[in-house]
Design a protein around this motif. Structure first.
Motif, PDB file in Angstrom:
ATOM      1  N   PHE A 190       0.831  -1.195   0.000  1.00  0.00           N
ATOM      2  CA  PHE A 190       0.000   0.000   0.000  1.00  0.00           C
ATOM      3  C   PHE A 190       0.870   1.252   0.000  1.00  0.00           C
ATOM      4  O   PHE A 190       0.565   2.240  -0.678  1.00  0.00           O
ATOM      5  N   ASP A 191       1.972   1.223   0.742  1.00  0.00           N
ATOM      6  CA  ASP A 191       2.880   2.373   0.773  1.00  0.00           C
ATOM      7  C   ASP A 191       3.430   2.670  -0.617  1.00  0.00           C
ATOM      8  O   ASP A 191       3.570   3.841  -1.002  1.00  0.00           O
ATOM      9  N   GLU A 192       3.740   1.626  -1.370  1.00  0.00           N
ATOM     10  CA  GLU A 192       4.265   1.840  -2.725  1.00  0.00           C
ATOM     11  C   GLU A 192       3.181   2.338  -3.672  1.00  0.00           C
ATOM     12  O   GLU A 192       3.474   3.076  -4.617  1.00  0.00           O
ATOM     13  N   ILE A 193       1.948   1.942  -3.431  1.00  0.00           N
ATOM     14  CA  ILE A 193       0.833   2.494  -4.224  1.00  0.00           C
ATOM     15  C   ILE A 193       0.789   4.008  -4.034  1.00  0.00           C
ATOM     16  O   ILE A 193       0.695   4.776  -4.994  1.00  0.00           O
ATOM     17  N   CYS A 194       0.866   4.428  -2.780  1.00  0.00           N
ATOM     18  CA  CYS A 194       0.855   5.865  -2.481  1.00  0.00           C
ATOM     19  C   CYS A 194       2.077   6.559  -3.082  1.00  0.00           C
ATOM     20  O   CYS A 194       1.973   7.670  -3.603  1.00  0.00           O
ATOM     21  N   GLY A 195       3.229   5.882  -3.036  1.00  0.00           N
ATOM     22  CA  GLY A 195       4.441   6.451  -3.602  1.00  0.00           C
ATOM     23  C   GLY A 195       4.327   6.658  -5.095  1.00  0.00           C
ATOM     24  O   GLY A 195       4.772   7.680  -5.632  1.00  0.00           O
ATOM     25  N   GLN A 196       3.713   5.713  -5.780  1.00  0.00           N
ATOM     26  CA  GLN A 196       3.540   5.834  -7.230  1.00  0.00           C
ATOM     27  C   GLN A 196       2.595   6.979  -7.566  1.00  0.00           C
ATOM     28  O   GLN A 196       2.842   7.745  -8.503  1.00  0.00           O
ATOM     29  N   THR A 197       1.514   7.103  -6.803  1.00  0.00           N
ATOM     30  CA  THR A 197       0.566   8.193  -7.033  1.00  0.00           C
ATOM     31  C   THR A 197       1.227   9.535  -6.763  1.00  0.00           C
ATOM     32  O   THR A 197       1.006  10.514  -7.488  1.00  0.00           O
ATOM     33  N   LEU A 205       2.877  15.879 -12.698  1.00  0.00           N
ATOM     34  CA  LEU A 205       1.790  16.703 -13.235  1.00  0.00           C
ATOM     35  C   LEU A 205       1.643  18.035 -12.508  1.00  0.00           C
ATOM     36  O   LEU A 205       0.733  18.806 -12.809  1.00  0.00           O
ATOM     37  N   GLY A 206       2.527  18.279 -11.541  1.00  0.00           N
ATOM     38  CA  GLY A 206       2.496  19.560 -10.840  1.00  0.00           C
ATOM     39  C   GLY A 206       1.389  19.698  -9.826  1.00  0.00           C
ATOM     40  O   GLY A 206       0.975  20.812  -9.497  1.00  0.00           O
ATOM     41  N   VAL A 207       0.890  18.565  -9.295  1.00  0.00           N
ATOM     42  CA  VAL A 207      -0.192  18.606  -8.300  1.00  0.00           C
ATOM     43  C   VAL A 207       0.211  17.824  -7.049  1.00  0.00           C
ATOM     44  O   VAL A 207      -0.596  17.149  -6.432  1.00  0.00           O
ATOM     45  N   GLU A 208       1.482  17.934  -6.667  1.00  0.00           N
ATOM     46  CA  GLU A 208       1.970  17.164  -5.518  1.00  0.00           C
ATOM     47  C   GLU A 208       1.271  17.544  -4.223  1.00  0.00           C
ATOM     48  O   GLU A 208       1.119  16.704  -3.319  1.00  0.00           O
ATOM     49  N   ASN A 209       0.826  18.798  -4.092  1.00  0.00           N
ATOM     50  CA  ASN A 209       0.121  19.222  -2.876  1.00  0.00           C
ATOM     51  C   ASN A 209      -1.190  18.465  -2.708  1.00  0.00           C
ATOM     52  O   ASN A 209      -1.553  18.064  -1.603  1.00  0.00           O
ATOM     53  N   ILE A 210      -1.898  18.273  -3.819  1.00  0.00           N
ATOM     54  CA  ILE A 210      -3.145  17.510  -3.782  1.00  0.00           C
ATOM     55  C   ILE A 210      -2.853  16.066  -3.386  1.00  0.00           C
ATOM     56  O   ILE A 210      -3.574  15.456  -2.584  1.00  0.00           O
ATOM     57  N   ALA A 211      -1.774  15.508  -3.938  1.00  0.00           N
ATOM     58  CA  ALA A 211      -1.392  14.130  -3.624  1.00  0.00           C
ATOM     59  C   ALA A 211      -1.116  13.966  -2.136  1.00  0.00           C
ATOM     60  O   ALA A 211      -1.578  13.005  -1.502  1.00  0.00           O
ATOM     61  N   GLU A 212      -0.388  14.901  -1.538  1.00  0.00           N
ATOM     62  CA  GLU A 212      -0.051  14.808  -0.114  1.00  0.00           C
ATOM     63  C   GLU A 212      -1.303  14.858   0.752  1.00  0.00           C
ATOM     64  O   GLU A 212      -1.421  14.129   1.740  1.00  0.00           O
ATOM     65  N   PHE A 260      -6.238   8.852   3.059  1.00  0.00           N
ATOM     66  CA  PHE A 260      -6.272   7.409   2.814  1.00  0.00           C
ATOM     67  C   PHE A 260      -5.525   6.625   3.901  1.00  0.00           C
ATOM     68  O   PHE A 260      -5.959   5.545   4.302  1.00  0.00           O
ATOM     69  N   ASN A 261      -4.422   7.169   4.382  1.00  0.00           N
ATOM     70  CA  ASN A 261      -3.688   6.497   5.454  1.00  0.00           C
ATOM     71  C   ASN A 261      -4.519   6.437   6.730  1.00  0.00           C
ATOM     72  O   ASN A 261      -4.509   5.409   7.430  1.00  0.00           O
ATOM     73  N   ASN A 262      -5.249   7.492   7.024  1.00  0.00           N
ATOM     74  CA  ASN A 262      -6.130   7.490   8.188  1.00  0.00           C
ATOM     75  C   ASN A 262      -7.229   6.442   8.039  1.00  0.00           C
ATOM     76  O   ASN A 262      -7.585   5.754   9.016  1.00  0.00           O
ATOM     77  N   THR A 292      -4.577   1.771  -7.000  1.00  0.00           N
ATOM     78  CA  THR A 292      -4.628   3.193  -6.689  1.00  0.00           C
ATOM     79  C   THR A 292      -5.032   3.304  -5.220  1.00  0.00           C
ATOM     80  O   THR A 292      -5.640   2.382  -4.675  1.00  0.00           O
ATOM     81  N   PRO A 293      -4.703   4.392  -4.546  1.00  0.00           N
ATOM     82  CA  PRO A 293      -5.025   4.501  -3.119  1.00  0.00           C
ATOM     83  C   PRO A 293      -6.505   4.352  -2.808  1.00  0.00           C
ATOM     84  O   PRO A 293      -6.881   3.657  -1.862  1.00  0.00           O
TER      85      PRO A 293
END
Length: 337
Positions: A178-185, A192-199, A205-207, A319-320
């Motif tokens: 699951f951690d690697e799924i999040c890492g890939q996303t 794509l320049g949307v890393e803030n949205i990803a974080e 999802f982790n919660n 995907t997460p």
């Protein structure tokens, strides 16, 4: 199409050779330098006065060559920096899970090409460029993408062709947890320049995953689970795969935890006698498999009516959000007495 890949996690963040051929530039400069020295010797020989590079004329010409080389190096350094910082506006996705991640990140306006299995993108009239395995290079080239996001199921020769044509390709592979799924996303988000949205998504999802794990804390240890993801032959979830996290996060034991290959016989499953059987739907095959397992009355899972179907669209597509949806269903199965 469900994606169960047997590859290594993410690589080739940027193909440096697609920016410029360094060796070619070096060779070109060496040829220039040699040619200049030759011309200097020939020119001075005609006047009966051969100068070496230690002479005035040689020093002047050498200084010019140094300036040329510095300018050339600076030009290509700037080109490389621009290549790395280029804003991605046009993306081609060669995998359904990558396409789902793009939508999840809210970057679907950048998507200009997808596979024939990317249902959501097709509904939005995104151009189809082939399947996950077989792609149409000409179609991709015509779309003029800034980057192509691919998986290792795509034919290697097609990936190489894209690179040779100067197209940037980012190659992803099956995450093993699951951690690697999040890492890939997250990696896609950065591209794509949307890393803030990803974080922000990962925190949510982790919660949710932690909350679902907590629900299973009171489950008796030693609960044995068989998770089937293929039929004819029967195929099981293996250790060191992200799908094994479904089992581990529920506090259960994978009956295939010592296996290295996914093919398993029905006799082996019967001998291991799992307490719970979960079968991915697999486009209709799941129902048939559930009936087959239910017919073995000596099987613990059959005796206790603990054979369940889980949607392969969520459980087999990394995907997460899909992981959380599938885990939620599986936790419900495990906690149902």
């Amino acid at each position: 199409m469900n994606e169960i890949w047997e590859t290594n996690f993410g690589n080739n963040l940027y193909d440096f050779n697609n920016v410029f051929p360094v060796k070619s530039i070096q060779m070109a400069y060496c040829c220039f330098l040699f040619s200049s020295r030759k011309k200097l010797t020939q020119t001075n020989s005609l006047h009966g006065n051969i100068h070496s590079f230690s002479g005035k004329t040689g020093k002047t010409l050498f200084a010019r060559e140094i300036r040329f080389f510095v300018a050339l190096s600076l030009f290509f350094t700037i080109s490389v920096i621009n290549g790395f910082s280029q804003k991605v506006e046009r993306v081609v996705s060669l995998a359904p899970s990558i396409t789902e991640n793009i939508y999840l990140l809210g970057a679907q306006d950048k998507l200009v090409g997808c596979t024939s299995y990317c249902k959501r993108a097709i509904a939005d009239d995104v151009t189809q460029v082939g399947s996950v395995i077989n792609i149409n290079v000409e179609k991709i080239l015509a779309l003029q993408p800034d980057v192509v996001l691919a998986v290792q199921l795509t034919k290697a020769q097609d990936i190489e062709t894209l690179k040779k044509l100067g197209i940037r390709v980012e190659l992803f592979s099956t995450p093993k947890s699951f951690d690697e799924i999040c890492g890939q996303t997250r990696e896609i988000g950065v591209l794509l320049g949307v890393e803030n949205i990803a974080e922000q998504m990962f925190e949510k999802f982790n919660n949710q995953v932690d909350s679902l794990k907590g629900v299973c804390e009171d489950i008796l240890p030693g609960l044995k689970m068989f998770f089937q993801i293929g039929a004819d032959p029967v195929f099981t979830v293996l250790p060191n795969t992200y799908m094994n996290d479904f089992i581990l996060f529920c506090g259960a034991e994978n009956i295939a935890d010592s296996m290295k290959h996914g093919t398993i016989t029905r006799e082996s499953v019967l001998v291991k006698n799992p307490d719970i059987i979960i079968v991915a739907t697999m486009g209709g095959f799941g129902e048939k498999e559930k009936k087959i397992w239910s017919s073995y009355k000596g099987l613990n899972a059959a005796k206790n009516n603990r054979i369940y179907l889980v949607d392969s669209e969520t459980s087999c597509s990394p995907t997460p959000n899909n992981f959380v949806k599938a885990l939620s269903d599986i936790v419900q199965f495990v906690t149902t007495q």
